[in-house]
Design an enzyme around this catalytic site. Structure first.
Site, mmCIF file in Angstrom:
data_model
loop_
_atom_site.group_PDB
_atom_site.id
_atom_site.type_symbol
_atom_site.label_atom_id
_atom_site.label_comp_id
_atom_site.label_asym_id
_atom_site.label_seq_id
_atom_site.Cartn_x
_atom_site.Cartn_y
_atom_site.Cartn_z
ATOM 1 N N HIS A 183 -10.460 11.939 33.764
ATOM 2 C CA HIS A 183 -11.679 12.320 33.043
ATOM 3 C C HIS A 183 -12.704 12.932 34.002
ATOM 4 O O HIS A 183 -13.412 13.865 33.662
ATOM 5 C CB HIS A 183 -12.279 11.102 32.329
ATOM 6 C CG HIS A 183 -11.411 10.595 31.208
ATOM 7 N ND1 HIS A 183 -10.877 11.421 30.257
ATOM 8 C CD2 HIS A 183 -10.968 9.345 30.903
ATOM 9 C CE1 HIS A 183 -10.141 10.708 29.403
ATOM 10 N NE2 HIS A 183 -10.177 9.455 29.789
ATOM 11 N N GLY A 201 -5.678 12.119 30.722
ATOM 12 C CA GLY A 201 -4.944 10.893 31.054
ATOM 13 C C GLY A 201 -3.600 11.207 31.675
ATOM 14 O O GLY A 201 -3.218 10.620 32.706
ATOM 15 N N TRP A 224 -2.711 13.967 33.116
ATOM 16 C CA TRP A 224 -2.937 14.617 34.422
ATOM 17 C C TRP A 224 -3.021 13.547 35.507
ATOM 18 O O TRP A 224 -2.406 13.661 36.579
ATOM 19 C CB TRP A 224 -4.235 15.431 34.368
ATOM 20 C CG TRP A 224 -4.573 16.174 35.628
ATOM 21 C CD1 TRP A 224 -4.249 17.464 35.924
ATOM 22 C CD2 TRP A 224 -5.301 15.667 36.760
ATOM 23 N NE1 TRP A 224 -4.727 17.793 37.176
ATOM 24 C CE2 TRP A 224 -5.373 16.712 37.709
ATOM 25 C CE3 TRP A 224 -5.890 14.438 37.071
ATOM 26 C CZ2 TRP A 224 -6.018 16.572 38.934
ATOM 27 C CZ3 TRP A 224 -6.517 14.294 38.292
ATOM 28 C CH2 TRP A 224 -6.584 15.356 39.219
ATOM 29 N N SER A 231 -13.985 12.152 19.990
ATOM 30 C CA SER A 231 -13.786 12.250 18.546
ATOM 31 C C SER A 231 -14.153 10.937 17.862
ATOM 32 O O SER A 231 -14.212 9.880 18.497
ATOM 33 C CB SER A 231 -12.324 12.599 18.242
ATOM 34 O OG SER A 231 -11.492 11.471 18.447
ATOM 35 N N LEU A 282 -25.598 31.332 26.629
ATOM 36 C CA LEU A 282 -24.427 30.677 26.022
ATOM 37 C C LEU A 282 -24.903 29.452 25.245
ATOM 38 O O LEU A 282 -25.680 28.645 25.769
ATOM 39 C CB LEU A 282 -23.441 30.229 27.107
ATOM 40 C CG LEU A 282 -22.200 29.483 26.597
ATOM 41 C CD1 LEU A 282 -21.139 30.457 26.094
ATOM 42 C CD2 LEU A 282 -21.587 28.609 27.691
ATOM 43 N N ASP A 309 -7.738 18.477 26.250
ATOM 44 C CA ASP A 309 -6.813 17.341 26.168
ATOM 45 C C ASP A 309 -5.925 17.270 27.411
ATOM 46 O O ASP A 309 -5.620 18.290 28.034
ATOM 47 C CB ASP A 309 -5.958 17.492 24.899
ATOM 48 C CG ASP A 309 -5.324 16.176 24.481
ATOM 49 O OD1 ASP A 309 -5.677 15.118 25.043
ATOM 50 O OD2 ASP A 309 -4.466 16.205 23.585
HETATM 51 C C1 IPE Z 1 -8.628 15.088 20.849
HETATM 52 O O1 IPE Z 1 -7.823 14.538 21.811
HETATM 53 C C2 IPE Z 1 -10.036 14.643 21.063
HETATM 54 C C3 IPE Z 1 -10.696 15.189 22.249
HETATM 55 C C4 IPE Z 1 -10.190 16.047 23.081
HETATM 56 C C5 IPE Z 1 -12.017 14.694 22.462
HETATM 57 P P1 IPE Z 1 -7.012 13.187 21.572
HETATM 58 O O2 IPE Z 1 -6.229 12.956 22.795
HETATM 59 O O3 IPE Z 1 -7.921 12.112 21.136
HETATM 60 O O4 IPE Z 1 -6.084 13.601 20.344
HETATM 61 P P2 IPE Z 1 -4.820 12.903 19.703
HETATM 62 O O5 IPE Z 1 -5.220 11.530 19.302
HETATM 63 O O6 IPE Z 1 -3.740 12.893 20.738
HETATM 64 O O7 IPE Z 1 -4.464 13.779 18.542
HETATM 65 C C1 IPE Z 2 -8.813 14.269 26.723
HETATM 66 O O1 IPE Z 2 -7.869 13.672 27.510
HETATM 67 C C2 IPE Z 2 -10.147 13.574 26.789
HETATM 68 C C3 IPE Z 2 -10.498 12.850 25.554
HETATM 69 C C4 IPE Z 2 -9.763 12.716 24.481
HETATM 70 C C5 IPE Z 2 -11.786 12.218 25.545
HETATM 71 P P1 IPE Z 2 -7.060 12.395 27.026
HETATM 72 O O2 IPE Z 2 -7.790 11.181 27.466
HETATM 73 O O3 IPE Z 2 -6.765 12.465 25.574
HETATM 74 O O4 IPE Z 2 -5.725 12.557 27.865
HETATM 75 P P2 IPE Z 2 -4.260 12.262 27.377
HETATM 76 O O5 IPE Z 2 -4.045 13.018 26.094
HETATM 77 O O6 IPE Z 2 -4.165 10.791 27.199
HETATM 78 O O7 IPE Z 2 -3.396 12.776 28.492
HETATM 79 MG MG MG Z 3 -5.230 13.179 24.455
#
Ligand code: IPE
Ligand code: IPE
Ligand code: MG
Length: 253
Positions: A45, A31, A33, A73, A139, A28
């Site tokens: 990403h 975005g 970052w 997810s 792995l 996570d």
């Molecule tokens: C969890 O991250 C899903 C993945 C890392 C793929 P999200 O960024 O979607 O989670 P929430 O919505 O903040 O809980």
């Molecule tokens: C995790 O990073 C990647 C996915 C959920 C697919 P995010 O896209 O959730 O990044 P933030 O949480 O918005 O910083």
């Molecule tokens: Mg996120």
């Protein structure tokens, strides 16, 4: 018996029996970052996938047997359509670009999650990657894509009902067999980056007794050293599984 020298000078070492067999990672913070650097989310990403390659290598190096990564997810469909498209494309690109190297490193790719809603071309690519690497043993990389823990449980229950299993035959072991992770041990350690302290529907059945490790680091910056730090912390925890300290540490105290 030294498996991993955490930091040559000042640290003791990780013992092989203390390295988690199965690690789950909620990758996570891509975005945020990017935002912190004035870059588009897409760049976050992209850097996130670069980082994944490094972390897979490190897991192989440290003797982890199974790595389950949360990549998309069932709730991520709620994001703006452009971002959803980007995330779907990323998986295709990563398979195209990384498959051979993963194979050469002995990585067996598996998909966990729903196949419904994914485009046929993407499904074929996922299927081919799993087939191509299925005999690799170094792995197991479970890619949780279009994955949700509740969705997985619903899927399992539906399959059990379809199979006409009598109510009295339903046990934890049998439910395990109907999960996407069937045949694999439960995760020992779940890491979540980016400072969020929640499970977000990741492996909620399997993680009943997992150790959690949360770090404020955004995923693209979570490097080998930080993984080692997480493994180090894990190795110092006492897993009791409901028992007492005395039971799980015979001979101590
Ligand atoms: C969890 O991250 C899903 C993945 C890392 C793929 P999200 O960024 O979607 O989670 P929430 O919505 O903040 O809980
Ligand atoms: C995790 O990073 C990647 C996915 C959920 C697919 P995010 O896209 O959730 O990044 P933030 O949480 O918005 O910083
Ligand atoms: Mg996120």
């Amino acid at each position: 018996m030294i498996a991993v020298a955490r930091n040559q000078e000042q640290t003791p070492s990780l013992l092989p029996e203390r390295v988690p067999r199965h690690i789950g990672i909620i990758m996570d913070g891509n975005g945020r970052w990017a935002k912190a650097r004035g870059l588009p989310r897409a760049e976050g990403h992209r850097q996130g996938t670069e980082n994944l390659r490094r972390i897979i290598k490190a897991c192989v190096e440290f003797g982890v047997e199974i790595l389950t990564i949360y990549a998309f997810s069932t709730e991520n469909w709620r994001r703006p359509p452009l971002e959803v498209r980007l995330l779907l494309n990323i998986l295709e690109t990563v398979i195209d670009r990384e498959l051979q190297e993963l194979h050469d490193n002995g990585v067996q790719i598996r998909h966990i999650g729903r196949t419904e809603k994914l485009a046929p071309a993407l499904l074929r690519k996922i299927h081919d990657a799993c087939e191509y690497t299925k005999d690799n043993r170094r792995l197991i990389l479970n890619v949780a894509f279009n994955y949700g823990g509740r969705d997985e449980i619903i899927h399992a229950v539906r399959e059990i009902v379809k199979a006409g299993v009598p109510a009295d035959d339903i046990t934890e072991d049998m439910l395990n067999q109907y999960m996407y992770t069937s045949g694999l041990p439960d995760p020992d350690l779940i890491i979540r980056t980016s400072g969020e302290i929640r499970a977000s529907n990741f492996l909620i059945w399997q993680a009943a007794y997992a150790e959690y490790y949360f770090t404020p680091t955004y995923w693209p910056d979570f490097d080998r050293e930080q993984l080692l730090e997480a493994l180090w912390e894990y190795s110092r925890r006492t897993r009791r599984f409901g028992k007492t300290d005395e039971q799980v540490k015979p001979g101590e105290g």
